[in-house]
Motif scaffolding. Structure first.
Motif, PDB file in Angstrom:
ATOM      1  N   VAL A 167       0.854  -1.178   0.000  1.00 16.11           N
ATOM      2  CA  VAL A 167       0.000   0.000   0.000  1.00 16.11           C
ATOM      3  C   VAL A 167       0.897   1.237   0.000  1.00 16.11           C
ATOM      4  O   VAL A 167       1.983   1.237   0.585  1.00 16.11           O
ATOM      5  N   LEU A 243      -9.445   0.228   3.303  1.00 19.42           N
ATOM      6  CA  LEU A 243      -8.524  -0.863   3.017  1.00 19.42           C
ATOM      7  C   LEU A 243      -9.189  -2.226   3.107  1.00 19.42           C
ATOM      8  O   LEU A 243      -8.991  -3.093   2.251  1.00 19.42           O
ATOM      9  N   LEU A 296      -3.462   0.293  -3.520  1.00 20.06           N
ATOM     10  CA  LEU A 296      -3.321  -1.039  -2.951  1.00 20.06           C
ATOM     11  C   LEU A 296      -2.969  -1.972  -4.093  1.00 20.06           C
ATOM     12  O   LEU A 296      -3.702  -2.029  -5.084  1.00 20.06           O
TER      13      LEU A 296
END
Length: 347
Positions: A167, A243, A296
């Motif tokens: 990330v 996330l 990501l």
């Protein structure tokens, strides 16, 4: 106080001409931009990427505390981010706006100044769009067009077992910025406003959180680093809904499980302080807050040494066999099942 110009004094086409008169294309693929029935684009041996986002007042933004210039910048940036998330290069953009009579020409100038600043920073040509009236507030629809070398586009479905999960940047700051703005709005609404004293919100020491919420940055710099390092991600997406939610998308579409290590999730100091001040768990904010617009992505295990050398990129876990599930691993080794708790529209 500066006088405001009614939009009706210019009309639809006059407003478009006024806002776009100084726009000059910078990409060779832009054959014809604003001013005709259609924009004309030309690509030869490249793949074309197209993404569209709609932003609605009262759902995606609150003009009580979102300046129009920042709104224009963010509206462009969230679309530019989608192109980078496919390993592409953004090239053109169209902008459609529905607005009520409470907005003036000067308001739209502010919006477009932010929009054009974002486009200029990422080399994007504004090539068209539409304007119409609205009875319910401001609505914004933006389409961004990009290009990618054939065979280099990165999808959400390409991750494999044992791939490393990475990330960019840090997470949770945009959500903390939103909580800060909402808190100050509640204070403002709770106070009497007939004493003639201007309201002064308390943002001291929290400027970074505001910037992350009001002025996010698409991570084209990370895409550049990956290309220069010779790293082709196996799967990638930007973090708009949190996330945890995005990890579950990657796992579902790639047919994998995952293990993410809590202590490796990157969190800024201001984010941690704000979470403590509000009595919130900072990792919950980082996992579920959203609107960070960081990247990501997954890479093969063989790229470990390359990826750990990238600036502002953190290795946070790895993909696993699907039957092993999707887990957050705490500092004590406890495995907690990931759940998608990010932003969802009220449909």
């Amino acid at each position: 106080m500066k006088d405001s110009t009614p939009i009706a004094s210019l009309g639809e086409f006059g407003l478009i001409d006024h806002l776009t008169k100084d726009i000059t294309p910078v990409n060779s693929s832009t054959v014809k931009g604003v001013g005709d029935d259609c924009a004309v684009l030309e690509y030869n041996d490249r793949q074309v990427l197209v993404t569209t986002d709609m932003l609605m007042e009262g759902v995606h933004f609150d003009l009580t505390y979102v300046p129009l210039k920042h709104l224009g910048y963010k509206s462009a940036m969230v679309n530019i981010s989608d192109i980078y998330a496919m390993n592409g290069t953004p090239r053109q953009m169209t902008v459609s706006i529905a607005l009520s009579k409470r907005f003036s020409v000067e308001d739209m100038e502010e919006f477009y100044s932010g929009l054009q600043l974002a486009c200029q920073r990422h080399g994007v040509d504004l090539v068209g769009g539409d304007t119409t009236s609205s009875l319910t507030g401001l609505a914004i629809s933006i389409t961004c067009i990009g290009e990618c070398e054939k065979g280099k586009a990165v999808f959400r479905s390409g991750a494999g077992q044992n791939d490393l999960i990475c990330v960019s940047g840090n997470l949770g700051a945009a959500y903390m910025g939103l909580q800060l703005l909402e808190r100050e709005k509640a204070v403002f609404n709770s106070q009497p406003h007939n004493d003639g004293q201007p309201f002064s919100p308390d943002f001291s020491g929290k400027e970074y959180l505001l910037e992350r919420q009001l002025k996010p940055e698409a991570r084209g710099d990370i895409i550049k680093q990956l290309r220069e390092a010779g790293i082709q991600p196996t799967a990638m997406m930007d973090i708009s809904d949190g996330l945890s939610s995005e990890l579950m998308h990657l796992c579902k579409q790639s047919g994998t499980g995952c293990s993410v290590y809590q202590e490796r999730i990157p969190i800024d100091y201001q984010t941690a302080v704000m979470a403590e001040e509000l009595g919130m768990d900072v990792y919950t904010c980082a996992l579920n807050g959203g609107e960070d617009y960081e990247l990501l992505f997954t890479v093969p295990l063989t790229d470990h040494d390359k990826v750990i050398g990238l600036k502002d990129v953190k290795l946070i876990g790895h993909m696993t066999r699907p039957e092993l599930g999707r887990h957050l691993v705490t500092g004590s080794g406890q495995e907690i099942e990931l759940k998608a708790q990010g932003w969802q529209s009220n449909l």
